[in-house]
Design a protein around this motif. Structure first.
Motif, PDB file in Angstrom:
ATOM      1  N   ASP A 256       1.086  -1.295  -0.077  1.00  0.00           N
ATOM      2  CA  ASP A 256       0.114  -0.062  -0.168  1.00  0.00           C
ATOM      3  C   ASP A 256       0.872   1.414   0.090  1.00  0.00           C
ATOM      4  O   ASP A 256       0.361   2.251  -0.107  1.00  0.00           O
ATOM      5  CB  ASP A 256      -0.913   0.156   1.159  1.00  0.00           C
ATOM      6  N   GLU A 259       2.792   6.259   2.318  1.00  0.00           N
ATOM      7  CA  GLU A 259       1.524   7.030   2.828  1.00  0.00           C
ATOM      8  C   GLU A 259       0.722   6.276   3.765  1.00  0.00           C
ATOM      9  O   GLU A 259       0.464   6.654   4.993  1.00  0.00           O
ATOM     10  CB  GLU A 259       0.853   7.680   1.837  1.00  0.00           C
ATOM     11  N   ALA A 260       0.620   5.091   3.411  1.00  0.00           N
ATOM     12  CA  ALA A 260      -0.471   4.126   4.134  1.00  0.00           C
ATOM     13  C   ALA A 260       0.393   3.697   5.572  1.00  0.00           C
ATOM     14  O   ALA A 260      -0.385   3.517   6.484  1.00  0.00           O
ATOM     15  CB  ALA A 260      -0.620   2.960   3.281  1.00  0.00           C
ATOM     16  N   TYR A 261       1.625   3.637   5.229  1.00  0.00           N
ATOM     17  CA  TYR A 261       2.572   3.106   6.477  1.00  0.00           C
ATOM     18  C   TYR A 261       2.499   4.138   7.639  1.00  0.00           C
ATOM     19  O   TYR A 261       2.191   4.223   8.722  1.00  0.00           O
ATOM     20  CB  TYR A 261       4.038   3.059   5.863  1.00  0.00           C
ATOM     21  N   GLU A 263       0.196   6.778   7.743  1.00  0.00           N
ATOM     22  CA  GLU A 263      -1.210   6.923   8.626  1.00  0.00           C
ATOM     23  C   GLU A 263      -1.411   5.598   9.476  1.00  0.00           C
ATOM     24  O   GLU A 263      -1.936   6.137  10.632  1.00  0.00           O
ATOM     25  CB  GLU A 263      -2.112   6.852   7.427  1.00  0.00           C
ATOM     26  N   PHE A 264      -1.297   4.594   9.206  1.00  0.00           N
ATOM     27  CA  PHE A 264      -1.438   3.389  10.155  1.00  0.00           C
ATOM     28  C   PHE A 264      -0.456   3.669  11.548  1.00  0.00           C
ATOM     29  O   PHE A 264      -1.024   3.503  12.599  1.00  0.00           O
ATOM     30  CB  PHE A 264      -0.937   2.082   9.425  1.00  0.00           C
ATOM     31  N   TRP A 291       3.242   7.551  -3.660  1.00  0.00           N
ATOM     32  CA  TRP A 291       3.154   6.030  -4.085  1.00  0.00           C
ATOM     33  C   TRP A 291       2.457   5.689  -5.333  1.00  0.00           C
ATOM     34  O   TRP A 291       2.876   4.998  -6.260  1.00  0.00           O
ATOM     35  CB  TRP A 291       2.654   5.235  -3.004  1.00  0.00           C
ATOM     36  N   ASP A 292       1.141   6.329  -5.379  1.00  0.00           N
ATOM     37  CA  ASP A 292       0.508   5.789  -6.618  1.00  0.00           C
ATOM     38  C   ASP A 292       1.029   6.196  -7.753  1.00  0.00           C
ATOM     39  O   ASP A 292       0.520   6.027  -8.946  1.00  0.00           O
ATOM     40  CB  ASP A 292      -1.000   6.159  -6.409  1.00  0.00           C
TER      41      ASP A 292
END
Length: 783
Positions: A256, A259-261, A263-264, A291-292
């Motif tokens: 993911d 950024e997902a890291y 946020e988590f 990332w995307d």
């Protein structure tokens, strides 16, 4: 009846008569620790960010560290210098890094008091202090506190671990090393690893084994004698080396993206109380791509690099758990004061795409993404020296901005755990008091009831700059005693004072927002402009992650903070500010012998560390070897430098003479003799003659002609289009063998020379052989 004892230096309390029957003996009292004194264990991680331990909200599994936090204390306001050697000097001495002459790592030392890399003996080490109070003292793992020029067998040894109060040492002297083929020193001499990667060897496991052995060996004799162990893993500094099965545990877990890291991790940090509930997450770093936005192959590569890193950290935690289990087994765990810390924030030395070989970073030669993809299945293994992209660096420092080498909180705020069941009542609590690495020594001494000594080995000691935070152990509401702390690293400056934080980034808040490249020197004119317009101001009490710059709102406060920075800089040898990097890395430094242009090497001797090895890059040079070839021939390495990720090797194979230059693992340039080496005694020679100038900024060393000679006759020549521009890392030079990983795939290490090698002379004078008729014959023979 126990023997009568007296303190050395006091009057003899026995009786001295004419004979022993009318005399009474007494003995000098051995140095003993206070009964039931706690052991002291520092566990020092490398390049591990605030958001990378599991107990700090990370998705990376660190169960053993998490248990220390669960039953101990987790600090969220510990500060480092933002770089390794400087930080390690602070945690050993209790003094600020410029006062320790450690403005940067030892490899970039310069000739100013705060920068020369020679930690003054008036700044005593904790090991030296505890040794005088009856402790066993052990240094295991990374040292990086001796000037690079003093790392060889010629010494001097006074700044090696055994010269600074440690009784035993097992580890490596420099900044990093291969986890599979490490450069190892045992006490004061080089050793080879006890096994190979094929045998299951890994440095972390070896370090833990040796730490356990040191402790167990002493406890057999003196079970009540306490120890101080400074355990410094190579983890999680590059290379991110780990057995494949540990990396595979994280397969798909980071798909993911960064950024997902973040946020988590940030959500977990708030839930656990690691950050304030009203904390704001710092901005998306301008240097980090979304990332995307990355192509699918680049995302796949970056995710795998993070899987390898995560496996490396979990693998390290596992082996630390073995060491903790051993302390429990011998009944020492509860009475061991454990402090776990990282020396700086997560590292961005992998660049924007990451790398299979960190040496490319140091040589300004990043590899194309296609090359990295071809090696994706090798990541973490012995053939790579890998480092993840700086998107993961940014994520690893959640919730802070930026990273290692910069004095924003991402570089200078790090995880810190304290665990001591026998001495701390509080358990599983968060501590928010301000602290810095210089506070670790004063805290340990406070806990042990030891006054800082006035002298060590006859040298008067300077005052410590840190303060104890032991009063916070059982009082979460206690006020910090550390009110002011300056920062300077490669021209990037900051200062903390009673909740306020001022930062002056250089070359800018990010690379994308900078007008100059990283490493650009700060001139007097530049400094004036920076002091007038370059400082930012934050109120950390209400803005944990430096998200709201208050400089325009509080100009008077900012001016006060800037002035205070200069006051602190004057106290601690911070000036002159030096933001240069490459210039510091390649500049000449004093050697223990006058400048040499000729070095005579012999087989079966210690490897020459890179800092004292002949500097052959970008200059004419020759290697001349006096050998005897027995009947039936001989094979093996004559002289080599570097490893499988970059270096050169001069060797004999299948009866012929060879030279190969491994250019940052990307290409190998070779020359081989057109004829075999006859039996008997011969002079074998390699020469390099540059034909152009290096383009260091583009990662290209000097091109040139590579020529082989047998008994001064040319027997082979090739033109090398490029060579390594700056350095090999690891970069040791060895005569008669290739220890560690093979520099090229032509042979298996150590490939010791099987003939007789009398001497090898590396000459830097530029005197090359010119034999036009012989050279013409050689060229004709090759047609």
């Amino acid at each position: 009846m126990p023997p009568k004892e007296y303190r050395p230096g006091t009057a003899f309390p026995g009786i001295i008569g004419r004979t022993t029957d009318e005399s009474s003996p007494a003995w000098p009292q051995p140095v003993r620790a206070v009964p039931d004194a706690p052991n002291v264990l520092f566990i020092v991680f490398d390049d591990t960010g605030f958001g990378q331990f599991g107990c700090y909200g990370s998705p990376i599994e660190t169960p053993n560290l998490d248990r220390l936090a669960e039953h101990g204390l987790l600090y969220n306001n510990m500060h480092t210098t933002a770089l390794c050697s400087p930080s390690r000097s602070c945690m050993m001495t209790g003094r600020n890094h410029h006062a320790n002459a450690m403005a940067g790592i030892t490899e970039i030392a310069t000739g100013f008091p705060g920068y020369n890399g020679n930690i003054p003996f008036e700044n005593g080490f904790l090991s030296e202090i505890l040794l005088e109070h009856g402790y066993n003292t052990y240094q295991v793992g990374k040292w990086h506190l001796v000037p690079s020029e003093q790392e060889s067998a010629a010494g001097p040894y006074e700044r090696w671990p055994l010269g600074r109060g440690f009784e035993r040492f097992y580890g490596f002297l420099g900044g990093d090393t291969s986890q599979w083929y490490p450069d190892l020193v045992h006490d004061n001499h080089q050793v080879e690893p006890p096994a190979t990667p094929e045998d299951g060897y890994h440095l972390t496991a070896d370090l833990v084994d040796k730490a356990i052995s040191f402790i167990a060996s002493a406890k057999q004799v003196a079970p009540d004698k306490p120890f101080f162990l400074n355990f410094c893993t190579g983890a999680t500094h590059a290379p991110h080396h780990v057995p494949k099965e540990w990396a595979d545990r994280y397969r798909g877990r980071f798909d993911d993206g960064w950024e997902a890291y973040r946020e988590f991790t940030f959500a977990q940090q708030k839930e656990r109380g690691v950050v304030p509930v009203d904390a704001r997450l710092s901005r998306h770093d301008p240097d980090v791509p979304e990332w995307d936005s990355l192509p699918a192959d680049q995302r796949r590569l970056a995710a795998r690099m993070m899987e390898v890193y995560a496996g490396f950290l979990t693998h390290t935690d596992h082996h630390i758990g073995r060491m903790l289990d051993f302390l429990k087994e011998i009944g020492q765990f509860d009475n061991t004061l454990i402090m776990v810390v990282s020396d700086n924030g997560a590292s961005a030395e992998g660049g924007v795409t990451g790398t299979t070989n960190e040496l490319q970073f140091f040589n300004n030669a990043p590899e194309p993404i296609e090359d990295s993809l071809r090696a994706i299945d090798e990541l973490g293994g012995p053939s790579t020296f890998n480092h993840y992209p700086w998107g993961w660096t940014w994520a690893g420092n959640t919730p802070f901005r930026r990273w290692k080498r910069e004095t924003y909180r991402g570089g200078a705020s790090d995880p810190f755990l304290v665990h001591w069941p026998r001495g701390i009542t509080a358990s599983g609590e968060i501590r928010t008091q301000y602290a810095h690495l210089v506070d670790m020594v004063p805290t340990v001494l406070d806990v042990l009831g030891i006054e800082p000594p006035a002298t060590i080995k006859g040298v008067a000691q300077s005052p410590m700059h840190g303060v104890s935070f032991a009063h916070t152990f059982d009082n979460g509401d206690a006020v910090t005693g550390h009110h002011t702390q300056y920062f300077e690293m490669l021209g990037h400056r900051a200062i903390d004072h009673d909740g306020w934080r001022a930062v002056c980034p250089w070359p800018g808040p990010s690379f994308a927002e900078a007008d100059n490249a990283f490493g650009t020197p700060i001139t007097a004119e530049t400094l004036g402009e920076l002091d007038a317009h370059g400082w930012e101001l934050y109120y950390i009490e209400e803005d944990f992650a430096e998200t709201h710059d208050l400089a325009a709102d509080h100009p008077d406060k900012l001016l006060e903070m800037i002035s205070l920075w200069y006051v602190e800089a004057g106290k601690y040898n911070v000036l002159p500010i030096d933001s240069s990097t490459l210039q510091r890395l390649i500049q000449e430094r004093p050697q223990i012998t006058p400048a040499q242009t000729s070095y005579t090497l012999r087989a079966d001797t210690d490897t020459l560390p890179a800092a004292v090895a002949p500097r052959v890059l970008n200059r004419p040079h020759s290697v001349t070897v006096d050998v005897e070839i027995p009947a039936g021939g001989a094979d093996g390495v004559l002289v080599c430098q570097g490893t499988n990720v970059g270096g050169w090797t001069f060797f004999v194979k299948d009866g012929r003479l060879h030279y190969a230059h491994n250019y940052v693992r990307r290409a190998v340039y070779r020359v081989a003799s057109t004829e075999p080496i006859p039996q008997g005694r011969h002079e074998l020679r390699f020469e390099f003659e540059p034909t152009g100038v290096p383009d260091i900024t583009q990662g290209k060393g000097a091109p040139g002609n590579a020529t082989l000679y047998i008994d001064r006759r040319p027997v082979g020549r090739e033109e090398f289009p490029v060579t390594t521009p700056v350095a090999f890392n690891p970069g040791g030079m060895t005569c008669g063998a290739n220890p560690g990983s093979a520099i090229v795939s032509d042979y298996r290490p150590p490939f010791r020379f099987s003939g007789t090698l009398h001497t090898a002379v590396v000459d830097l004078s530029g005197d090359l052989i010119t034999d036009i008729p012989s050279e013409m014959r050689m060229h004709m023979a090759r047609q």
